[in-house]
Design a protein around this motif. Structure first.
Motif, PDB file in Angstrom:
ATOM      1  N   PHE A   1       0.848  -1.193   0.000  1.00 53.64           N
ATOM      2  CA  PHE A   1       0.000   0.000   0.000  1.00 53.64           C
ATOM      3  C   PHE A   1       0.881   1.239   0.000  1.00 53.64           C
ATOM      4  N   GLU A   2       0.464   2.239  -0.725  1.00 56.03           N
ATOM      5  CA  GLU A   2       1.200   3.499  -0.788  1.00 56.03           C
ATOM      6  C   GLU A   2       0.464   4.546   0.042  1.00 56.03           C
ATOM      7  N   PHE A   3       1.170   5.147   0.980  1.00 57.09           N
ATOM      8  CA  PHE A   3       0.576   6.168   1.829  1.00 57.09           C
ATOM      9  C   PHE A   3       1.292   7.505   1.609  1.00 57.09           C
ATOM     10  N   GLY A   4       0.592   8.578   1.918  1.00 62.56           N
ATOM     11  CA  GLY A   4       1.224   9.895   1.877  1.00 62.56           C
ATOM     12  C   GLY A   4       1.283  10.533   0.507  1.00 62.56           C
ATOM     13  N   LYS A   5       0.712   9.878  -0.515  1.00 67.73           N
ATOM     14  CA  LYS A   5       0.698  10.460  -1.851  1.00 67.73           C
ATOM     15  C   LYS A   5      -0.739  10.781  -2.225  1.00 67.73           C
ATOM     16  N   THR A   6      -1.012  12.058  -2.419  1.00 67.89           N
ATOM     17  CA  THR A   6      -2.366  12.492  -2.732  1.00 67.89           C
ATOM     18  C   THR A   6      -2.710  12.158  -4.186  1.00 67.89           C
ATOM     19  N   LYS A   7      -3.856  11.552  -4.394  1.00 67.95           N
ATOM     20  CA  LYS A   7      -4.308  11.195  -5.743  1.00 67.95           C
ATOM     21  C   LYS A   7      -5.682  11.810  -5.970  1.00 67.95           C
ATOM     22  N   LEU A   8      -5.652  13.032  -6.481  1.00 66.02           N
ATOM     23  CA  LEU A   8      -6.899  13.764  -6.674  1.00 66.02           C
ATOM     24  C   LEU A   8      -7.514  13.454  -8.033  1.00 66.02           C
ATOM     25  N   PRO A   9      -8.837  13.538  -8.122  1.00 64.18           N
ATOM     26  CA  PRO A   9      -9.480  13.406  -9.434  1.00 64.18           C
ATOM     27  C   PRO A   9      -9.122  14.594 -10.316  1.00 64.18           C
TER      28      PRO A   9
ATOM     29  N   ASN B   1      -8.982  24.150 -21.554  1.00 65.48           N
ATOM     30  CA  ASN B   1      -7.719  23.446 -21.308  1.00 65.48           C
ATOM     31  C   ASN B   1      -6.600  24.387 -20.851  1.00 65.48           C
ATOM     32  N   GLN B   2      -6.985  25.397 -20.068  1.00 67.30           N
ATOM     33  CA  GLN B   2      -5.982  26.313 -19.523  1.00 67.30           C
ATOM     34  C   GLN B   2      -5.086  25.592 -18.517  1.00 67.30           C
ATOM     35  N   ASP B   3      -3.974  26.230 -18.204  1.00 70.33           N
ATOM     36  CA  ASP B   3      -3.130  25.737 -17.120  1.00 70.33           C
ATOM     37  C   ASP B   3      -3.918  25.823 -15.814  1.00 70.33           C
ATOM     38  N   HIS B   4      -3.928  24.729 -15.050  1.00 72.34           N
ATOM     39  CA  HIS B   4      -4.764  24.657 -13.849  1.00 72.34           C
ATOM     40  C   HIS B   4      -4.395  25.723 -12.820  1.00 72.34           C
ATOM     41  N   PHE B   5      -3.105  25.920 -12.621  1.00 74.77           N
ATOM     42  CA  PHE B   5      -2.708  26.902 -11.613  1.00 74.77           C
ATOM     43  C   PHE B   5      -3.051  28.315 -12.067  1.00 74.77           C
ATOM     44  N   ALA B   6      -2.845  28.596 -13.364  1.00 75.80           N
ATOM     45  CA  ALA B   6      -3.165  29.930 -13.881  1.00 75.80           C
ATOM     46  C   ALA B   6      -4.659  30.204 -13.730  1.00 75.80           C
ATOM     47  N   TYR B   7      -5.465  29.195 -13.998  1.00 74.58           N
ATOM     48  CA  TYR B   7      -6.914  29.343 -13.866  1.00 74.58           C
ATOM     49  C   TYR B   7      -7.290  29.575 -12.397  1.00 74.58           C
ATOM     50  N   PHE B   8      -6.678  28.796 -11.512  1.00 70.83           N
ATOM     51  CA  PHE B   8      -6.929  28.919 -10.070  1.00 70.83           C
ATOM     52  C   PHE B   8      -6.539  30.316  -9.580  1.00 70.83           C
ATOM     53  N   ARG B   9      -5.371  30.785 -10.022  1.00 65.97           N
ATOM     54  CA  ARG B   9      -4.864  32.102  -9.610  1.00 65.97           C
ATOM     55  C   ARG B   9      -5.806  33.211 -10.087  1.00 65.97           C
ATOM     56  N   GLU B  10      -6.280  33.063 -11.319  1.00 65.20           N
ATOM     57  CA  GLU B  10      -7.206  34.038 -11.895  1.00 65.20           C
ATOM     58  C   GLU B  10      -8.498  34.116 -11.081  1.00 65.20           C
ATOM     59  N   LYS B  11      -9.017  32.945 -10.703  1.00 62.28           N
ATOM     60  CA  LYS B  11     -10.254  32.882  -9.908  1.00 62.28           C
ATOM     61  C   LYS B  11     -10.052  33.504  -8.529  1.00 62.28           C
ATOM     62  N   CYS B  12      -8.890  33.246  -7.942  1.00 65.54           N
ATOM     63  CA  CYS B  12      -8.601  33.804  -6.607  1.00 65.54           C
ATOM     64  C   CYS B  12      -8.535  35.333  -6.659  1.00 65.54           C
ATOM     65  N   TYR B  13      -7.888  35.879  -7.688  1.00 58.55           N
ATOM     66  CA  TYR B  13      -7.782  37.333  -7.783  1.00 58.55           C
ATOM     67  C   TYR B  13      -9.126  37.972  -8.077  1.00 58.55           C
TER      68      TYR B  13
ATOM     69  N   ASP C   1      -6.034  21.408  -7.741  1.00 53.08           N
ATOM     70  CA  ASP C   1      -7.289  20.783  -8.173  1.00 53.08           C
ATOM     71  C   ASP C   1      -8.239  20.554  -7.003  1.00 53.08           C
ATOM     72  N   TYR C   2      -7.689  20.324  -5.816  1.00 48.67           N
ATOM     73  CA  TYR C   2      -8.534  20.140  -4.639  1.00 48.67           C
ATOM     74  C   TYR C   2      -9.389  21.386  -4.402  1.00 48.67           C
ATOM     75  N   PHE C   3      -8.755  22.559  -4.470  1.00 52.45           N
ATOM     76  CA  PHE C   3      -9.489  23.814  -4.284  1.00 52.45           C
ATOM     77  C   PHE C   3     -10.518  24.004  -5.395  1.00 52.45           C
ATOM     78  N   LEU C   4     -10.123  23.684  -6.626  1.00 52.02           N
ATOM     79  CA  LEU C   4     -11.038  23.854  -7.758  1.00 52.02           C
ATOM     80  C   LEU C   4     -12.250  22.938  -7.640  1.00 52.02           C
ATOM     81  N   ILE C   5     -12.036  21.713  -7.192  1.00 50.09           N
ATOM     82  CA  ILE C   5     -13.130  20.747  -7.052  1.00 50.09           C
ATOM     83  C   ILE C   5     -14.112  21.198  -5.972  1.00 50.09           C
ATOM     84  N   VAL C   6     -13.580  21.573  -4.816  1.00 50.04           N
ATOM     85  CA  VAL C   6     -14.439  21.999  -3.711  1.00 50.04           C
ATOM     86  C   VAL C   6     -15.198  23.276  -4.076  1.00 50.04           C
TER      87      VAL C   6
END
Length: 518
Positions: free
Chosen positions: A275-283, A290-302, A335-340
């Motif tokens: 079993f592998e522990f400590g590695k996050t596997k998000l959907p 198809n933007q860059d996920h972080f750029a999209y997240f940053r844009e939404k935050c601002y 992606d966790y923030f984007l999903i929630v």
């Protein structure tokens, strides 16, 4: 080569197995055993905790399950016709086997449940890869046929299983707990092995750790069946030999067939699941265009930052957001923030009441700007590091409250977005807390209700209180314990089952979402 227990029921064989995981693995280590299997009845509830406990004691964990095989198809649920089911032990050789076993156990609950969670032979054919099968106890299909003198039927069935799982992956299981029925079929199992070439394996059907724990296991059965200890539950074991025996005991018991002992080690060598522990596997979250996920997240935050604080945002707020964005990106939780944020936005768009957020998540300005929380962390000097800290790698925990009357709509949205095969509810266990354990055991021992009630009420109503702690805190309870033999038996027996899982149920609001790639 060391003997390995391959047929073992832990406390997660609910109200049947009495092996607490920590103690089980510690005792196995003391016995010099280097590997151990978990094969709970019809479920894999304890697999992860067992794995961790085994590893902590330097023992190789073997992940398995004793499944129930339907007489007909798993979808057949006709009273009388489909009450018959057979036991079959399945052990995972590798990750493929683990995934296949999970598939079968899940389908046994979702599609095949009839009194018990059931698989069928079609399912075994479809998901056999990576698994080792053992013919199980007296409730197995082979022993059942041999018990009614149907040797040819048993032989035909054994050959079918051997063909499905493949030569070397199916074993005829030998057990001897001093039961007449077992002793009667042992010669037939040996003959079956000779005539088919199917190898033998010796097991002890472990339900408790020490021999003297047989009474504890009987108490659990009585709680399960609502009987007193003097009544026939219909599930009597008949002897007190269902414990974690030493290698020497097993070798003596099966001295006439040493290869059955050696084969336990052979099987243990074949089973290698990590079993592998400590590695996050998000959907995966689909970002528009198809933007860059972080750029999209940053844009939404601002966008949220200017919405919440106006056009003239203090530099301290911008600095705080930039810091949080860097930590979230570094730790892989974009992606966790984007999903929630996505399912919260959906709820709000449908006028489903959503709470402002609870717990450490309220300390994040990014969460506030994304509309995940409704509390300004800057105004109240809330600390982001309590929520997410690079020095403490763990999943962020965002507690969100939805209107209980319309919560299902949000869940349905998540299922529709990620697919019904990628969203699952989680299990929760009711355990036997101090007071409940006393009441359960009191009924089993046949003690008067008033007596049990008075003892139970002597245990303080405190969160997490144990019987042992109650004896130290309450002088009157300790006096009863010291002076009344029946009360002492009640309390000692209750202590032996205290904290064990009593039943499983579906968590009211806990879901897991996962991705195809994981």
């Amino acid at each position: 080569m060391a003997f390995t227990h391959l047929h073992l029921h832990t406390e997660y064989s609910l109200l049947d197995g009495a092996c607490r995981l920590g103690e089980l693995c510690a005792v196995a280590k003391d016995l010099g055993q280097t590997a151990l299997a978990i094969t709970d009845h019809g479920n894999m509830f304890g697999a992860v905790d067992f794995y961790k406990a085994a590893k902590a004691n330097g023992i190789k964990p073997i992940i398995g399950c004793e499944v129930y095989v339907a007489e007909r198809n798993l979808t057949d649920k006709v009273h009388g016709l489909d009450s018959q089911r057979y036991h079959l032990v399945l052990l995972c050789k590798n990750e493929t086997g683990y995934k296949n076993l999970i598939q079968m156990v899940s389908k046994s609950w979702v599609d095949g449940f009839y009194v018990r969670p059931r698989v069928d032979k079609a399912l075994l054919e479809e998901y056999h890869e990576g698994l080792i099968a053992l013919s199980a106890c007296l409730a197995g299909e082979i022993p059942r046929k041999l018990s009614v003198k149907d040797f040819e039927g048993a032989k035909e069935t054994a050959l079918w299983y051997n063909r499905v799982f493949g030569a070397g992956n199916y074993y005829l299981e030998l057990q001897d707990h001093g039961l007449r029925e077992q002793k009667e079929i042992l010669p037939d199992l040996l003959r079956l092995s000779r005539e088919t070439g199917i190898p033998l394996v010796a097991t002890n059907d472990v339900h408790y750790i020490q021999k003297e724990d047989a009474k504890v296991q009987k108490v659990l059965i009585c709680i399960q069946t609502n009987h007193t200890i003097d009544e026939d539950t219909g599930l009597e074991f008949g002897t007190d030999e269902f414990y974690l025996k030493s290698e020497a005991e097993m070798r003596e018991l099966f001295s006439y067939v040493p290869e059955a002992i050696e084969n336990t080690a052979k099987i243990a060598d074949m089973c290698n699941v990590e079993f592998e522990f400590g590695k996050t596997k998000l959907p995966h979250f689909d970002v528009p265009g198809n933007q860059d996920h972080f750029a999209y997240f940053r844009e939404k935050c601002y966008a949220g930052l200017y919405k919440n604080y106006g056009g003239n945002v203090p530099q301290t707020h911008i600095d705080r957001l930039e810091y949080e964005l860097s930590v979230i990106r570094q730790m892989g939780y974009v992606d966790y923030f984007l999903i929630v944020a996505d399912f919260i936005a959906y709820a709000k768009s449908k006028d489903i009441p959503v709470g402002p957020g609870r717990g450490s998540g309220a300390g994040s300005i990014a969460a506030y700007c994304m509309g995940i929380t409704g509390i300004d962390p800057m105004r109240y000097n809330l600390i982001f590091e309590r929520f997410l800290n690079p020095e403490r790698v763990s999943m962020p925990d965002i507690d969100v409250d939805f209107c209980y009357e319309r919560r299902e709509e949000v869940i349905d949205y998540v299922i529709q977005k990620y697919g019904k095969d990628h969203v699952a509810q989680i299990v929760t266990f009711g355990t036997m807390a101090a007071r409940g354990a006393v009441r359960d055991v009191g009924r089993v021992l046949g003690l008067p209700y008033n007596t049990v009630d008075s003892v139970s009420k002597q245990i303080p109503r405190e969160l997490g209180i144990t019987i042992e702690a109650a004896l130290k805190k309450n002088a009157e309870l300790k006096k009863l314990y010291d002076e009344d033999v029946k009360i002492r038996e009640l309390i000692d027996t209750a202590k032996s089952v205290e904290g064990m899982p009593r039943h499983a149920s579906t968590h009211a609001a806990g879901y897991t979402v996962y991705d195809d790639n994981h």
